[in-house]
Motif scaffolding. Structure first.
Motif, mmCIF file in Angstrom:
data_model
loop_
_atom_site.group_PDB
_atom_site.id
_atom_site.type_symbol
_atom_site.label_atom_id
_atom_site.label_comp_id
_atom_site.label_asym_id
_atom_site.label_seq_id
_atom_site.Cartn_x
_atom_site.Cartn_y
_atom_site.Cartn_z
ATOM 1 N N MET A 1 0.860 -1.184 0.000
ATOM 2 C CA MET A 1 0.000 0.000 0.000
ATOM 3 C C MET A 1 0.893 1.230 0.000
ATOM 4 N N ASN A 2 0.651 2.121 -0.941
ATOM 5 C CA ASN A 2 1.482 3.318 -0.965
ATOM 6 C C ASN A 2 0.923 4.374 -0.007
ATOM 7 N N GLU A 3 1.683 5.437 0.153
ATOM 8 C CA GLU A 3 1.342 6.491 1.116
ATOM 9 C C GLU A 3 -0.023 7.118 0.838
ATOM 10 N N ASN A 4 -0.352 7.345 -0.434
ATOM 11 C CA ASN A 4 -1.643 7.951 -0.772
ATOM 12 C C ASN A 4 -2.805 7.030 -0.444
ATOM 13 N N ASP A 5 -2.623 5.690 -0.655
ATOM 14 C CA ASP A 5 -3.679 4.746 -0.313
ATOM 15 C C ASP A 5 -3.926 4.757 1.185
ATOM 16 N N GLU A 6 -2.831 4.735 1.970
ATOM 17 C CA GLU A 6 -2.959 4.756 3.417
ATOM 18 C C GLU A 6 -3.656 6.035 3.868
ATOM 19 N N ARG A 7 -3.290 7.155 3.319
ATOM 20 C CA ARG A 7 -3.843 8.455 3.674
ATOM 21 C C ARG A 7 -5.337 8.507 3.344
ATOM 22 N N SER A 8 -5.699 7.986 2.164
ATOM 23 C CA SER A 8 -7.093 8.072 1.749
ATOM 24 C C SER A 8 -7.993 7.154 2.567
ATOM 25 N N GLN A 9 -7.423 6.202 3.292
ATOM 26 C CA GLN A 9 -8.225 5.290 4.099
ATOM 27 C C GLN A 9 -8.471 5.817 5.513
ATOM 28 N N ILE A 10 -7.836 6.903 5.886
ATOM 29 C CA ILE A 10 -8.075 7.473 7.209
ATOM 30 C C ILE A 10 -9.375 8.275 7.135
ATOM 31 N N PRO A 11 -10.387 7.883 7.919
ATOM 32 C CA PRO A 11 -11.629 8.658 7.881
ATOM 33 C C PRO A 11 -11.424 10.074 8.411
ATOM 34 N N VAL A 12 -12.066 11.027 7.755
ATOM 35 C CA VAL A 12 -12.033 12.428 8.155
ATOM 36 C C VAL A 12 -13.474 12.841 8.423
ATOM 37 N N ILE A 13 -13.724 13.314 9.640
ATOM 38 C CA ILE A 13 -15.069 13.702 10.052
ATOM 39 C C ILE A 13 -15.003 15.130 10.567
ATOM 40 N N SER A 14 -15.864 15.989 10.031
ATOM 41 C CA SER A 14 -15.880 17.397 10.416
ATOM 42 C C SER A 14 -16.960 17.647 11.455
ATOM 43 N N ILE A 15 -16.564 18.265 12.553
ATOM 44 C CA ILE A 15 -17.503 18.694 13.577
ATOM 45 C C ILE A 15 -17.852 20.145 13.245
ATOM 46 N N VAL A 16 -19.114 20.395 12.943
ATOM 47 C CA VAL A 16 -19.524 21.711 12.460
ATOM 48 C C VAL A 16 -20.703 22.249 13.271
ATOM 49 N N GLY A 17 -20.911 23.538 13.139
ATOM 50 C CA GLY A 17 -22.058 24.208 13.747
ATOM 51 C C GLY A 17 -22.292 25.493 13.001
ATOM 52 N N GLY A 18 -23.494 25.985 13.073
ATOM 53 C CA GLY A 18 -23.839 27.188 12.327
ATOM 54 C C GLY A 18 -23.214 28.458 12.879
ATOM 55 N N LYS A 19 -22.866 28.467 14.156
ATOM 56 C CA LYS A 19 -22.367 29.684 14.794
ATOM 57 C C LYS A 19 -21.217 29.359 15.743
ATOM 58 N N SER A 20 -20.510 30.423 16.152
ATOM 59 C CA SER A 20 -19.532 30.278 17.224
ATOM 60 C C SER A 20 -20.279 29.955 18.513
ATOM 61 N N ASN A 21 -19.605 29.341 19.436
ATOM 62 C CA ASN A 21 -20.182 28.982 20.735
ATOM 63 C C ASN A 21 -21.362 28.028 20.630
ATOM 64 N N SER A 22 -21.333 27.183 19.584
ATOM 65 C CA SER A 22 -22.411 26.207 19.446
ATOM 66 C C SER A 22 -22.121 24.927 20.220
ATOM 67 N N GLY A 23 -20.884 24.761 20.676
ATOM 68 C CA GLY A 23 -20.522 23.559 21.427
ATOM 69 C C GLY A 23 -19.663 22.575 20.651
ATOM 70 N N LYS A 24 -19.101 23.008 19.526
ATOM 71 C CA LYS A 24 -18.287 22.119 18.700
ATOM 72 C C LYS A 24 -17.072 21.594 19.462
ATOM 73 N N THR A 25 -16.326 22.491 20.075
ATOM 74 C CA THR A 25 -15.112 22.078 20.777
ATOM 75 C C THR A 25 -15.442 21.186 21.966
ATOM 76 N N THR A 26 -16.488 21.514 22.696
ATOM 77 C CA THR A 26 -16.889 20.708 23.850
ATOM 78 C C THR A 26 -17.248 19.289 23.409
ATOM 79 N N LEU A 27 -18.030 19.177 22.333
ATOM 80 C CA LEU A 27 -18.374 17.845 21.827
ATOM 81 C C LEU A 27 -17.124 17.122 21.338
ATOM 82 N N LEU A 28 -16.265 17.819 20.620
ATOM 83 C CA LEU A 28 -15.062 17.188 20.087
ATOM 84 C C LEU A 28 -14.171 16.680 21.219
ATOM 85 N N GLU A 29 -14.054 17.422 22.302
ATOM 86 C CA GLU A 29 -13.279 16.948 23.457
ATOM 87 C C GLU A 29 -13.842 15.621 23.968
ATOM 88 N N LYS A 30 -15.148 15.513 24.058
ATOM 89 C CA LYS A 30 -15.792 14.284 24.540
ATOM 90 C C LYS A 30 -15.540 13.131 23.576
#
Length: 174
Positions: free
Chosen positions: A1-30
């Motif tokens: 497996m080359n480096e790009n294959d390994e990289r593409s297999q790592i799941p990437v999940i975005s924690i998002v919210g419509g506004k600041s202070n929505s609780g994104k960081t708090t949830l991500l810490e948990k």
């Protein structure tokens, strides 16, 4: 497996919210704590549209930057940090390509990115969901949604990590 294959297999999940202070960081810490409990190697990537400064004025690495270094690295037995000057905001995939040897990557602040999203929704802060339903893998909220998207409580990091395991096959090292 080359480096790009390994990289593409790592799941990437975005924690998002419509506004600041929505609780994104708090949830991500948990979620990070729960993921570490499961022995996952975790990377996070925080986007800051306002810019940031990690160097402390007067310290050696700061002095190297002030002298004109384009890349400054610092290494210790516990951590390595690399600070690189860039001309413009880098595309998400280019930044992610630098991250290796982890089981999962969580981003925060890339609400317009093209990665699966978990939207944080607090009824006291938001009027409606920010993301399009097809972009969402889950919602973390203090109210229920009946839209076919898995919905978790704001403290349900275990349920969210279960979904990540089921969706992406993430398994920690024993």
């Amino acid at each position: 497996m080359n480096e790009n294959d390994e990289r593409s297999q790592i799941p990437v999940i975005s924690i998002v919210g419509g506004k600041s202070n929505s609780g994104k960081t708090t949830l991500l810490e948990k979620i990070i704590r729960e993921a570490k409990h499961r022995n996952w190697r975790v990377a996070t990537l925080k986007h800051d549209v306002h810019g940031f400064e990690m160097d402390q004025p007067g310290k050696d690495t700061w002095r190297h930057t002030q002298a004109g270094a384009d890349v400054v690295a610092i290494s210790s037995p516990q951590k390595i940090a690399i600070l690189e000057k860039v001309a413009d905001d880098q595309p998400l995939d280019e930044v992610l390509a630098r991250i290796r040897d982890v089981d999962v990557i969580f981003t925060e602040g890339y609400k317009h990115g093209n990665k699966p999203k978990i939207e944080v929704f607090r009824s006291a802060v938001h009027q409606g969901l920010f993301s399009k339903p097809e972009e969402l893998m889950a919602i973390a909220s203090d109210v229920s949604f009946d839209n076919g998207i898995p919905c978790f409580g704001l403290d349900d990091a275990s349920g969210i990590c279960d979904l990540i395991e089921e969706t992406f096959g993430v398994k920690g090292k024993a």
